[in-house]
Design a protein around this motif. Structure first.
Motif, mmCIF file in Angstrom:
data_model
loop_
_atom_site.group_PDB
_atom_site.id
_atom_site.type_symbol
_atom_site.label_atom_id
_atom_site.label_comp_id
_atom_site.label_asym_id
_atom_site.label_seq_id
_atom_site.Cartn_x
_atom_site.Cartn_y
_atom_site.Cartn_z
ATOM 1 N N UNK A 145 0.856 -1.185 0.000
ATOM 2 C CA UNK A 145 0.000 0.000 0.000
ATOM 3 C C UNK A 145 0.887 1.229 0.000
ATOM 4 N N UNK A 146 0.688 2.117 -0.952
ATOM 5 C CA UNK A 146 1.537 3.296 -1.097
ATOM 6 C C UNK A 146 0.697 4.564 -1.111
ATOM 7 N N UNK A 147 1.261 5.627 -0.541
ATOM 8 C CA UNK A 147 0.639 6.947 -0.559
ATOM 9 C C UNK A 147 1.543 7.913 -1.300
ATOM 10 N N UNK A 148 0.942 8.670 -2.219
ATOM 11 C CA UNK A 148 1.680 9.581 -3.092
ATOM 12 C C UNK A 148 1.160 11.001 -2.846
ATOM 13 N N UNK A 182 4.488 2.206 -6.730
ATOM 14 C CA UNK A 182 5.333 2.944 -5.791
ATOM 15 C C UNK A 182 5.973 4.188 -6.405
ATOM 16 N N UNK A 183 5.675 4.493 -7.655
ATOM 17 C CA UNK A 183 6.244 5.687 -8.278
ATOM 18 C C UNK A 183 5.873 6.931 -7.486
ATOM 19 N N UNK A 184 6.877 7.675 -7.042
ATOM 20 C CA UNK A 184 6.730 8.915 -6.286
ATOM 21 C C UNK A 184 6.102 8.719 -4.904
ATOM 22 N N UNK A 185 6.092 7.493 -4.392
ATOM 23 C CA UNK A 185 5.475 7.228 -3.090
ATOM 24 C C UNK A 185 6.290 7.864 -1.968
ATOM 25 N N UNK A 186 5.595 8.514 -1.029
ATOM 26 C CA UNK A 186 6.258 9.059 0.146
ATOM 27 C C UNK A 186 6.067 8.154 1.360
ATOM 28 N N UNK A 187 5.143 7.217 1.251
ATOM 29 C CA UNK A 187 4.875 6.296 2.352
ATOM 30 C C UNK A 187 4.468 4.950 1.763
ATOM 31 N N UNK A 229 7.777 0.424 5.050
ATOM 32 C CA UNK A 229 8.745 0.107 4.002
ATOM 33 C C UNK A 229 9.147 1.381 3.269
ATOM 34 N N UNK A 230 10.161 1.239 2.434
ATOM 35 C CA UNK A 230 10.712 2.363 1.686
ATOM 36 C C UNK A 230 10.707 2.032 0.201
ATOM 37 N N UNK A 231 10.197 2.951 -0.621
ATOM 38 C CA UNK A 231 10.256 2.773 -2.074
ATOM 39 C C UNK A 231 11.693 2.998 -2.527
ATOM 40 N N UNK A 232 12.358 1.935 -2.882
ATOM 41 C CA UNK A 232 13.794 1.990 -3.144
ATOM 42 C C UNK A 232 14.128 2.361 -4.581
ATOM 43 N N UNK A 239 9.222 12.619 -8.580
ATOM 44 C CA UNK A 239 9.878 12.696 -7.281
ATOM 45 C C UNK A 239 10.769 11.471 -7.123
ATOM 46 N N UNK A 240 11.955 11.669 -6.583
ATOM 47 C CA UNK A 240 12.909 10.575 -6.445
ATOM 48 C C UNK A 240 12.802 9.937 -5.055
ATOM 49 N N UNK A 241 12.883 8.589 -4.994
ATOM 50 C CA UNK A 241 12.953 7.954 -3.679
ATOM 51 C C UNK A 241 14.304 8.276 -3.037
ATOM 52 N N UNK A 242 14.313 8.454 -1.722
ATOM 53 C CA UNK A 242 15.545 8.736 -1.004
ATOM 54 C C UNK A 242 16.212 7.419 -0.628
ATOM 55 N N UNK A 243 17.446 7.222 -1.089
ATOM 56 C CA UNK A 243 18.159 5.999 -0.752
ATOM 57 C C UNK A 243 18.439 5.961 0.734
ATOM 58 N N UNK A 244 18.254 4.778 1.341
ATOM 59 C CA UNK A 244 18.501 4.650 2.785
ATOM 60 C C UNK A 244 19.483 3.523 3.032
#
Length: 300
Positions: free
Chosen positions: A14-17, A51-56, A69-72, A295-300
């Motif tokens: 489940x993703x939120x954009x 997950x494109x541009x997902x913030x959560x 989770x993190x959109x990698x 929007x780019x996912x932030x690498x963690x």
């Protein structure tokens, strides 16, 4: 292990954009689908549009346990997306299969993140050109279709992962119309996996993108719509325009249009000859890198 045991490694995604994300209007701001664990550390493979541009992002296992989770990463060319669980999932990684060896007629099972499975057969393996500037040289098509296909995991009889669900389509055979699923084959993942994990994208020059949604009818490519603010819109491409040539090459179908388009570097000006209301005209489209709009996912 049985398919039922292996299928427990398929999770709900489940993703939120954000409302102002580039893809919010076309793909929505709340997206739900599935993914499958491909590494024991909680790396999940899914279909990228979820997950494109997902913030959560949240993952839910089949016992109802929810893990952040993190959109990698998202790869535009294959369509695959990667999600990293931020808490232990405690689920084993599935084994990757070889989609090249899968044959028409083979029995397969498509499993979603809440444990629903559909036992199907491969009905064809063939080229697929998507209206959103997307092309697979050999996609897998299965029937009957799964009602929850996005990111669902396709397993062969041996329990190995053959691909991830992308679309639900219709296919006409012997005068009857049947629902089918299009599957992105798993063989596209290993060559790009290291880049996706370390950089969030594949290290290669990006393909030029026009922001044009196109359809094919008897080999003729017709513009259906354009992305607001995209290169095609700025160049004046309109709904109903027939795209007949790219530079000095005649277009023969949607796949051929994309291949001719992608011979140019992203950012280059690409001449298109279009037929509009029976008259020919040339448009010069300043192509772009599609990722530059996202929007780019932030690498963690």
């Amino acid at each position: 292990m049985t398919i039922d045991q292996i299928s427990r490694s398929v999770v709900a995604v489940r993703a939120t954009v954000p409302d102002d994300a580039f893809t919010a209007n076309t793909l929505g701001t709340r997206r739900e689908g599935s993914g499958v664990v491909i590494r024991d550390d909680g790396l999940v493979l899914t279909i990228g549009y979820l997950i494109t541009e997902a913030e959560e992002v949240w993952l839910t296992d089949q016992d109802g346990r929810v893990v952040p989770a993190h959109a990698l990463a998202y790869d535009q060319e294959s369509g695959f997306g990667l999600v990293q669980a931020l808490s232990p999932l405690g689920l084993p990684a599935v084994a990757l299969g070889d989609a090249h060896k899968a044959k028409v007629g083979d029995a397969v099972t498509l499993v979603d993140g809440i444990g629903q499975s559909v036992r199907s057969h491969i009905v064809t393996k063939q080229e697929f050109a998507g209206y959103w500037e997307y092309l697979l040289d050999e996609a897998i098509f299965i029937a009957p279709a799964h009602p929850s296909w996005g990111g669902a995991a396709l397993f062969g009889k041996d329990g190995n992962l053959l691909g991830v669900g992308s679309l639900r389509l219709q296919m006409s055979r012997a005068g009857e119309v049947a629902d089918i699923n299009m599957i992105v084959p798993i063989n596209l993942l290993p060559p790009i996996l290291d880049d996706l994990l370390t950089r969030g994208q594949v290290v290669k020059p990006p393909r030029p993108w026009l922001g044009a949604f196109s359809a094919e009818s008897n080999g003729v490519v017709v513009g259906m719509s354009v992305t607001e603010g995209g290169p095609a819109a700025k160049a004046g491409l309109r709904q109903g325009d027939i795209i007949s040539d790219v530079r000095d090459g005649e277009v023969d179908g949607l796949a051929d249009f994309y291949r001719k388009l992608w011979q140019n570097p992203a950012g280059s000006e690409i001449p298109l000859r279009v037929v509009r209301d029976g008259r020919e005209t040339w448009l010069r489209v300043k192509s772009a890198d599609r990722n530059s709009f996202l929007r780019k996912p932030h690498l963690q």
